[in-house]
Design an enzyme around this catalytic site. Sequence first.
Site, PDB file in Angstrom:
ATOM      1  N   ILE A 127       0.845  -1.188   0.000  1.00  0.00           N
ATOM      2  CA  ILE A 127       0.000   0.000   0.000  1.00  0.00           C
ATOM      3  C   ILE A 127       0.882   1.240   0.000  1.00  0.00           C
ATOM      4  O   ILE A 127       1.618   1.486   0.960  1.00  0.00           O
ATOM      5  CB  ILE A 127      -0.926   0.017   1.227  1.00  0.00           C
ATOM      6  CG1 ILE A 127      -1.809  -1.238   1.243  1.00  0.00           C
ATOM      7  CG2 ILE A 127      -1.781   1.283   1.244  1.00  0.00           C
ATOM      8  CD1 ILE A 127      -2.603  -1.410   2.515  1.00  0.00           C
ATOM      9  N   GLY A 128       0.805   2.039  -1.048  1.00  0.00           N
ATOM     10  CA  GLY A 128       1.638   3.237  -1.163  1.00  0.00           C
ATOM     11  C   GLY A 128       0.863   4.498  -0.822  1.00  0.00           C
ATOM     12  O   GLY A 128       0.663   5.368  -1.683  1.00  0.00           O
ATOM     13  N   SER A 130       0.951   6.151   2.904  1.00  0.00           N
ATOM     14  CA  SER A 130       1.568   6.972   3.955  1.00  0.00           C
ATOM     15  C   SER A 130       2.861   7.638   3.478  1.00  0.00           C
ATOM     16  O   SER A 130       3.644   7.041   2.734  1.00  0.00           O
ATOM     17  CB  SER A 130       1.874   6.118   5.182  1.00  0.00           C
ATOM     18  OG  SER A 130       0.703   5.590   5.739  1.00  0.00           O
ATOM     19  N   GLU A 246     -10.083  -2.041   2.861  1.00  0.00           N
ATOM     20  CA  GLU A 246      -9.006  -2.232   3.846  1.00  0.00           C
ATOM     21  C   GLU A 246      -9.515  -2.188   5.281  1.00  0.00           C
ATOM     22  O   GLU A 246      -9.017  -2.907   6.148  1.00  0.00           O
ATOM     23  CB  GLU A 246      -7.932  -1.154   3.647  1.00  0.00           C
ATOM     24  CG  GLU A 246      -6.780  -1.275   4.636  1.00  0.00           C
ATOM     25  CD  GLU A 246      -5.719  -0.209   4.435  1.00  0.00           C
ATOM     26  OE1 GLU A 246      -4.861  -0.079   5.325  1.00  0.00           O
ATOM     27  OE2 GLU A 246      -5.746   0.500   3.406  1.00  0.00           O
TER      28      GLU A 246
END
Length: 380
Positions: A127-128, A130, A246
């Site tokens: 997951i890109g 943060s 998510e």
Amino acid sequence: MRFATVAFPKDAEDLRLQVRRFLEAEKADGRFVPHRSSWNTFDPDFSRRAAKAGYVGLTLPEAYGGHARSSLARFVATEEMLAAGAPCGAHWIADRQSAPQILRHGTQVARDHIIPRICAGECYFGIGMSEPDSGSDLAAVRSKAVRGAGGWVLNGQKIWTTNAHRVHYLLALVRTGDAGADRHGGLTQFIIDMAAPGISVRPIHDLSGNHEFNEVFFTDHFVADDFVVGEVGDGWSMVTQELAFERSGPDRFMSDYRLLTELVDRIGPAPDARQAVETGRLVAHMGALMAMSGSVAALLDRDIVPNVEAALVKDVGTAFERDIPEVARRLVAVEASLDAQDDRFAEALADVALRAPSFTLRGGTREILRGVIARGLGLR
């Protein structure tokens, strides 16, 4: 709120028993040890076996190698995987959110190239979202992509990226234009090929010495137009839809399920009054969360994006997860240790105690989630 009691169809309950038998065979063959595994334990061999058995890509179309089943069917399979402590971390993110996102909003090239490999348990995603100094404020994204010939040139940084050193792709949120007054404009989602030039990964070790988190740096990394997800500039809408997948699943309240079962086993069939009250409260709380999460799965089957409901499940569920090790320490006097291999309760307690502070952070902090909930209820 659109929570409602859900009646699971017979085929979903049949699937539950099939998954349970598969996992029992895996354990009998010594392929994983439940109290030492969790849904973020990275085991590609297990992912491939689970896919071969038909338990990865459950909701994805048969044309891509999936099984075209309901979100409720996937829900019961997920529950069983979590309850068994199965090492699902390799395929978890790809199956849970990346594949549905690409299926709905990706190009046909991306669908054909990626989704069949996800269904086979052979393609893994991170997951890109943060970034440094932004916490859970996704509108503060500073990684930037500019138009190039046939695609985009990306520069920037992501942080806390789980398994970035192992996965094949990231689904990344990047700034491509003006933020606008609400800061939600000018954002775009890209599929990032981790094997392509212009990417470097630096490890972040946690308190227990494990390497799961990473920093990811992009230096003139090229992303072809075929790997843009949705419309350019519509990334905020894309990412909020992805977060519904998510935040709403059983992994948001079953991360330490093995500790709960070890606690009940350690107390035994004759708890004292305090133990009965505390463990009874935990079990009732979990039952309510299962009902809420199942209700969200039913909404997904109706193509409803349950942003507020998902945020509520995640907020309440991760608070529950953090309670379990605290209750366990109060009820049973034991020296928790990761080396206590002859004491499954002590080992599980030590592992969960180290990880528990992250439960209410990952997937969005409680403060951010409560803002989402308040807006959904018309309170702000």
